[in-house]
Scaffold this active site. Structure first.
Site, PDB file in Angstrom:
ATOM      1  CB  SER A   1      -0.900   0.017   1.234  1.00 40.20           C
ATOM      2  OG  SER A   1      -1.407   1.337   1.414  1.00 40.20           O
TER       3      SER A   1
ATOM      4  CG  HIS B   1      -3.884  -1.724  -1.621  1.00 40.96           C
ATOM      5  ND1 HIS B   1      -5.006  -2.459  -1.962  1.00 40.96           N
ATOM      6  CD2 HIS B   1      -4.248  -0.953  -0.565  1.00 40.96           C
ATOM      7  CE1 HIS B   1      -5.999  -2.151  -1.145  1.00 40.96           C
ATOM      8  NE2 HIS B   1      -5.575  -1.229  -0.288  1.00 40.96           N
TER       9      HIS B   1
ATOM     10  CG  ASP C   1      -5.139   2.268   0.830  1.00 42.06           C
ATOM     11  OD1 ASP C   1      -6.111   1.504   0.759  1.00 42.06           O
ATOM     12  OD2 ASP C   1      -3.996   1.893   1.173  1.00 42.06           O
TER      13      ASP C   1
ATOM     14  CG  HIS D   1      -9.287   0.090  -0.431  1.00 40.97           C
ATOM     15  ND1 HIS D   1      -8.678  -0.139   0.782  1.00 40.97           N
ATOM     16  CD2 HIS D   1     -10.627   0.070  -0.182  1.00 40.97           C
ATOM     17  CE1 HIS D   1      -9.600  -0.285   1.728  1.00 40.97           C
ATOM     18  NE2 HIS D   1     -10.795  -0.151   1.172  1.00 40.97           N
TER      19      HIS D   1
ATOM     20  CG  MET E   1     -11.293   3.185   2.314  1.00 38.21           C
ATOM     21  SD  MET E   1      -9.716   3.159   3.157  1.00 38.21           S
ATOM     22  CE  MET E   1      -8.637   3.231   1.744  1.00 38.21           C
TER      23      MET E   1
ATOM     24  CG  MET F   1     -11.519  -2.693   5.315  1.00 36.50           C
ATOM     25  SD  MET F   1     -10.061  -2.278   4.359  1.00 36.50           S
ATOM     26  CE  MET F   1      -9.001  -1.568   5.620  1.00 36.50           C
TER      27      MET F   1
ATOM     28  N   GLY G   1      -8.833   3.901   7.252  1.00 33.91           N
ATOM     29  CA  GLY G   1      -8.539   5.321   7.452  1.00 33.91           C
ATOM     30  C   GLY G   1      -7.073   5.613   7.666  1.00 33.91           C
ATOM     31  CG  PHE G   2      -5.690   6.576  10.341  1.00 33.18           C
ATOM     32  CD1 PHE G   2      -5.231   7.865  10.077  1.00 33.18           C
ATOM     33  CD2 PHE G   2      -6.974   6.420  10.850  1.00 33.18           C
ATOM     34  CE1 PHE G   2      -6.031   8.971  10.326  1.00 33.18           C
ATOM     35  CE2 PHE G   2      -7.783   7.523  11.100  1.00 33.18           C
ATOM     36  CZ  PHE G   2      -7.313   8.805  10.837  1.00 33.18           C
ATOM     37  N   GLY G   3      -2.854   3.899   8.007  1.00 33.34           N
ATOM     38  CA  GLY G   3      -1.893   2.802   7.972  1.00 33.34           C
ATOM     39  C   GLY G   3      -1.358   2.555   9.381  1.00 33.34           C
ATOM     40  N   GLY G   4      -0.654   1.456   9.531  1.00 31.10           N
ATOM     41  CA  GLY G   4       0.060   1.193  10.776  1.00 31.10           C
ATOM     42  C   GLY G   4      -0.788   0.786  11.964  1.00 31.10           C
TER      43      GLY G   4
ATOM     44  CG  ASP H   1      -6.296  -2.903   3.063  1.00 28.53           C
ATOM     45  OD1 ASP H   1      -5.175  -2.626   3.539  1.00 28.53           O
ATOM     46  OD2 ASP H   1      -6.982  -2.100   2.402  1.00 28.53           O
TER      47      ASP H   1
HETATM   48  C1  DX5 Z   1      -6.276   1.426   5.618  1.00 27.85           C
HETATM   49  C2  DX5 Z   1      -5.857   1.159   4.194  1.00 27.85           C
HETATM   50  C3  DX5 Z   1      -4.759   0.170   4.123  1.00 27.85           C
HETATM   51  C4  DX5 Z   1      -3.516   0.615   4.828  1.00 27.85           C
HETATM   52  C5  DX5 Z   1      -2.732  -0.589   5.220  1.00 27.85           C
HETATM   53  O1  DX5 Z   1      -7.370   2.255   5.642  1.00 27.85           O
HETATM   54  O2  DX5 Z   1      -6.933   0.667   3.439  1.00 27.85           O
HETATM   55  O3  DX5 Z   1      -4.488  -0.229   2.794  1.00 27.85           O
HETATM   56  O4  DX5 Z   1      -2.720   1.472   4.079  1.00 27.85           O
HETATM   57  O5  DX5 Z   1      -1.631  -0.159   5.953  1.00 27.85           O
HETATM   58  P1  DX5 Z   1      -0.891  -1.098   6.987  1.00 27.85           P
HETATM   59  O6  DX5 Z   1      -0.392  -2.294   6.229  1.00 27.85           O
HETATM   60  O7  DX5 Z   1       0.217  -0.226   7.496  1.00 27.85           O
HETATM   61  O8  DX5 Z   1      -1.881  -1.469   8.050  1.00 27.85           O
HETATM   62 ZN    ZN Z   2      -6.499  -0.379   1.405  1.00 23.42          ZN
END
Ligand code: DX5
Ligand code: ZN
Length: 217
Positions: free
Chosen positions: A9, A34, A36, A67, A69, A138, A143-146, A176
């Site tokens: 991503s 990917h 987002d 993807h 959102m 999901m 909404g957020f990575g990490g 994801d």
């Molecule tokens: C979250 C995104 C994901 C996200 C995954 O809302 O849809 O694609 O970037 O990030 P990680 O792998 O860091 O959880």
């Molecule tokens: Zn995603």
């Protein structure tokens, strides 16, 4: 166990060095990009949109897995097709007329994906499963990575995989959120086909090696 499809991503990429990040992914064993897209309404964050994806499209020949959102995704499907999306996923929770949205995506010549939030039961997919190419499940709240992987996702993967296999369908399960080198194996064993990984790839010292490890699990 078949090899998973790896979809890093780019939400976790260095946006100032996006071209270098794309080159790194091109040279890696990553299968898909990917991408987002967040609107600050369906999810409490804003990421990037059409112009960035147009540029990423020029920087790779790999599959662009977009993807969405966002609310009212039907307003933008054509624009994402023009930007170069190969796969377009919309959230079941954002679509009043999901079946119509899926038909729109397919009629534009893209593969159709449906994304589902952690609280949404997989049984709600039953009547569209035969029409789609991908379920983006999901494993964190979008909404957020990490963020941290929600363990209940493993049961959802097993249930969905059974629905797909029992009906002899050709639908991929993409996981994801919160995928790490530690939990990737059990996610695949539960029945997933595609692993999205943001932080695990882009925050690692050697992203290419990390992608290779995810691929070889
Ligand atoms: C979250 C995104 C994901 C996200 C995954 O809302 O849809 O694609 O970037 O990030 P990680 O792998 O860091 O959880
Ligand atoms: Zn995603």
């Amino acid at each position: 166990m078949p090899m998973p499809i790896i979809a890093p991503s780019l939400l976790s990429a260095n946006f100032l060095k996006l071209e270098e990040e794309c080159t790194m992914l091109n040279e890696s064993e990553a299968d898909w990009f990917h991408l987002d897209v967040m609107d600050g309404r369906f999810v409490p964050n804003i990421s990037f949109g059409v112009p960035i994806i147009e540029h990423i499209r020029k920087a790779t020949k790999k599959i662009c897995d977009v993807h969405l959102m966002i609310l009212q995704p039907e307003r933008y499907a054509e624009a994402f097709k023009a930007a170069g999306a190969d796969i377009l996923s919309v959230h079941i929770e954002a679509c009043t007329h999901l079946h119509r949205n899926i038909q729109q995506i397919k009629s534009l010549g893209m593969q159709a994906g449906v994304a589902i939030n952690p609280h949404t039961p997989v049984s709600l997919l039953k009547d569209v499963l035969g029409d789609i190419d991908l379920i983006c499940m999901m494993s964190v709240n979008p909404g957020f990575g990490g963020q941290k992987f929600i363990p209940q996702t493993l049961n959802k993967i097993r249930e969905l995989r059974k629905m797909i296999d029992d009906n002899k369908l050709n639908v991929k399960i993409e996981i994801d959120g919160g995928v790490t080198l530690e939990n990737a194996k059990e996610i695949i064993e539960a029945g997933a086909h595609v692993l999205v990984a943001g932080n695990t790839v882009f925050r690692s010292k050697d992203p290419k090696a990390t992608i290779a490890k995810l691929k070889q699990l």
